[in-house]
Design a protein around this motif. Structure first.
Motif, mmCIF file in Angstrom:
data_model
loop_
_atom_site.group_PDB
_atom_site.id
_atom_site.type_symbol
_atom_site.label_atom_id
_atom_site.label_comp_id
_atom_site.label_asym_id
_atom_site.label_seq_id
_atom_site.Cartn_x
_atom_site.Cartn_y
_atom_site.Cartn_z
ATOM 1 N N GLN A 1 0.824 -1.212 0.000
ATOM 2 C CA GLN A 1 0.000 0.000 0.000
ATOM 3 C C GLN A 1 0.860 1.264 0.000
ATOM 4 N N ALA A 2 1.961 1.233 0.722
ATOM 5 C CA ALA A 2 2.850 2.398 0.798
ATOM 6 C C ALA A 2 3.816 2.475 -0.383
ATOM 7 N N GLY A 3 4.013 1.351 -1.074
ATOM 8 C CA GLY A 3 5.001 1.309 -2.143
ATOM 9 C C GLY A 3 6.413 1.405 -1.595
ATOM 10 N N GLN A 4 6.608 0.872 -0.370
ATOM 11 C CA GLN A 4 7.897 0.951 0.318
ATOM 12 C C GLN A 4 8.210 -0.385 0.982
ATOM 13 N N TYR A 5 9.457 -0.771 0.915
ATOM 14 C CA TYR A 5 9.876 -1.991 1.592
ATOM 15 C C TYR A 5 9.797 -1.824 3.106
ATOM 16 N N TYR A 6 9.319 -2.860 3.775
ATOM 17 C CA TYR A 6 9.276 -2.951 5.239
ATOM 18 C C TYR A 6 8.534 -1.766 5.872
ATOM 19 N N ALA A 7 7.349 -1.479 5.337
ATOM 20 C CA ALA A 7 6.570 -0.323 5.792
ATOM 21 C C ALA A 7 5.746 -0.589 7.054
ATOM 22 N N HIS A 8 5.543 -1.842 7.410
ATOM 23 C CA HIS A 8 4.772 -2.130 8.631
ATOM 24 C C HIS A 8 5.549 -1.568 9.814
ATOM 25 N N GLN B 1 5.730 -2.184 12.846
ATOM 26 C CA GLN B 1 6.306 -3.110 13.832
ATOM 27 C C GLN B 1 7.414 -3.990 13.250
ATOM 28 N N ASN B 2 7.643 -3.901 11.952
ATOM 29 C CA ASN B 2 8.737 -4.670 11.365
ATOM 30 C C ASN B 2 10.057 -4.084 11.855
ATOM 31 N N ARG B 3 10.991 -4.942 12.197
ATOM 32 C CA ARG B 3 12.261 -4.498 12.789
ATOM 33 C C ARG B 3 13.337 -4.163 11.750
ATOM 34 N N PHE B 4 13.040 -4.320 10.453
ATOM 35 C CA PHE B 4 14.076 -4.108 9.437
ATOM 36 C C PHE B 4 14.701 -2.716 9.544
ATOM 37 N N TRP B 5 13.877 -1.659 9.496
ATOM 38 C CA TRP B 5 14.445 -0.313 9.520
ATOM 39 C C TRP B 5 15.103 0.040 10.855
ATOM 40 N N PRO B 6 14.545 -0.342 11.998
ATOM 41 C CA PRO B 6 15.306 -0.103 13.238
ATOM 42 C C PRO B 6 16.670 -0.809 13.233
ATOM 43 N N PHE B 7 16.718 -2.036 12.693
ATOM 44 C CA PHE B 7 18.011 -2.731 12.604
ATOM 45 C C PHE B 7 18.964 -1.992 11.677
ATOM 46 N N PRO C 1 17.160 -14.446 10.577
ATOM 47 C CA PRO C 1 15.837 -14.436 11.207
ATOM 48 C C PRO C 1 14.995 -13.301 10.627
ATOM 49 N N SER C 2 13.756 -13.600 10.349
ATOM 50 C CA SER C 2 12.847 -12.612 9.785
ATOM 51 C C SER C 2 12.693 -11.420 10.718
ATOM 52 N N THR C 3 12.644 -10.238 10.112
ATOM 53 C CA THR C 3 12.426 -9.011 10.888
ATOM 54 C C THR C 3 10.937 -8.736 11.081
ATOM 55 N N SER C 4 10.091 -9.599 10.559
ATOM 56 C CA SER C 4 8.645 -9.434 10.655
ATOM 57 C C SER C 4 8.167 -9.533 12.100
ATOM 58 N N PRO C 5 7.117 -8.775 12.446
ATOM 59 C CA PRO C 5 6.553 -8.918 13.790
ATOM 60 C C PRO C 5 5.934 -10.302 14.016
ATOM 61 N N ALA C 6 5.645 -11.018 12.948
ATOM 62 C CA ALA C 6 5.092 -12.372 13.086
ATOM 63 C C ALA C 6 6.135 -13.359 13.604
ATOM 64 N N ASN C 7 7.418 -13.014 13.474
ATOM 65 C CA ASN C 7 8.491 -13.883 13.953
ATOM 66 C C ASN C 7 8.828 -13.495 15.390
ATOM 67 N N ALA C 8 8.084 -14.054 16.321
ATOM 68 C CA ALA C 8 8.285 -13.729 17.731
ATOM 69 C C ALA C 8 9.118 -14.780 18.459
ATOM 70 N N ALA C 9 9.539 -15.826 17.759
ATOM 71 C CA ALA C 9 10.287 -16.908 18.394
ATOM 72 C C ALA C 9 11.712 -16.497 18.767
#
Length: 184
Positions: free
Chosen positions: A38-45, A47-53, A150-158
């Motif tokens: 929707q944003a036309g941007q990578y890792y726009a969610h 809660q995704n940790r990609f950009w903080p990392f 490890p996935s930076t997605s918020p779905a990866n809580a393990a």
């Protein structure tokens, strides 16, 4: 007159690659999530940790504009893309990707165009699985180093955020990323 073909409301088209001519590392997801598309941007969610990392590792902090973050990644030699050009998926989860509808991006052409890429970092297991299934069998010649992170997605809580960040830091160091911020 024949009826037009039915197009699934769940058919998703990915984003174009973000890559500088001299990129050395390619970060691959499977397919952008709903917020990213929707944003036309990578890792726009948010809660995704990609950009903080990436903020901690190469200065591509989430407080910067998207264009500024991409410039920081490019300066560090990091490119972004996804394995899949399109697929059907209901929602944003990788587990909902219908692999029978998946079409991979043109990686043979991509690697020909960007020969300096020597490392591919998969942002999670699904990206690696899709690459191995749809891309690896078609690649000819020298292939880059392939490494799942490890996935930076918020779905990866393990895995904890600290452990994820450490894995990403080590992988970028091993790939020789320039401008890596090594202090914690």
């Amino acid at each position: 007159m024949p009826n037009p073909p039915l197009i699934s409301p769940h058919l998703l088209q990915g984003l174009p690659p973000v890559v500088a001519k001299d990129a050395r590392v390619l970060v691959l997801g499977s397919m952008p999530g709903t917020a990213s598309l929707q944003a036309g941007q990578y890792y726009a969610h948010r809660q995704n940790r990609f950009w903080p990392f990436m903020g901690e590792l190469v200065g591509a902090d989430p407080v910067l504009s998207y264009a500024q973050r991409l410039n920081r990644l490019g300066a560090a030699g990091i490119a972004l893309w996804d394995v899949l050009a399109c697929c059907e998926r209901d929602g944003s989860l990788d587990t909902a990707i219908r692999t029978d509808t998946a079409v991979a991006n043109d990686f043979a052409g991509f690697f020909d165009k960007y020969p300096a890429i020597g490392t591919v970092l998969f942002n999670g297991a699904k990206a690696e699985q899709c690459f191995q299934r749809f891309v690896a069998p078609q690649l000819r010649g020298a292939t880059p180093v392939l490494r799942r992170l490890p996935s930076t997605s918020p779905a990866n809580a393990a895995t904890s955020a600290t452990a994820k960040l450490a894995a990403w830091r080590e992988a970028l160091q091993a790939a020789g990323v320039s401008g890596l911020i090594t202090s914690v």
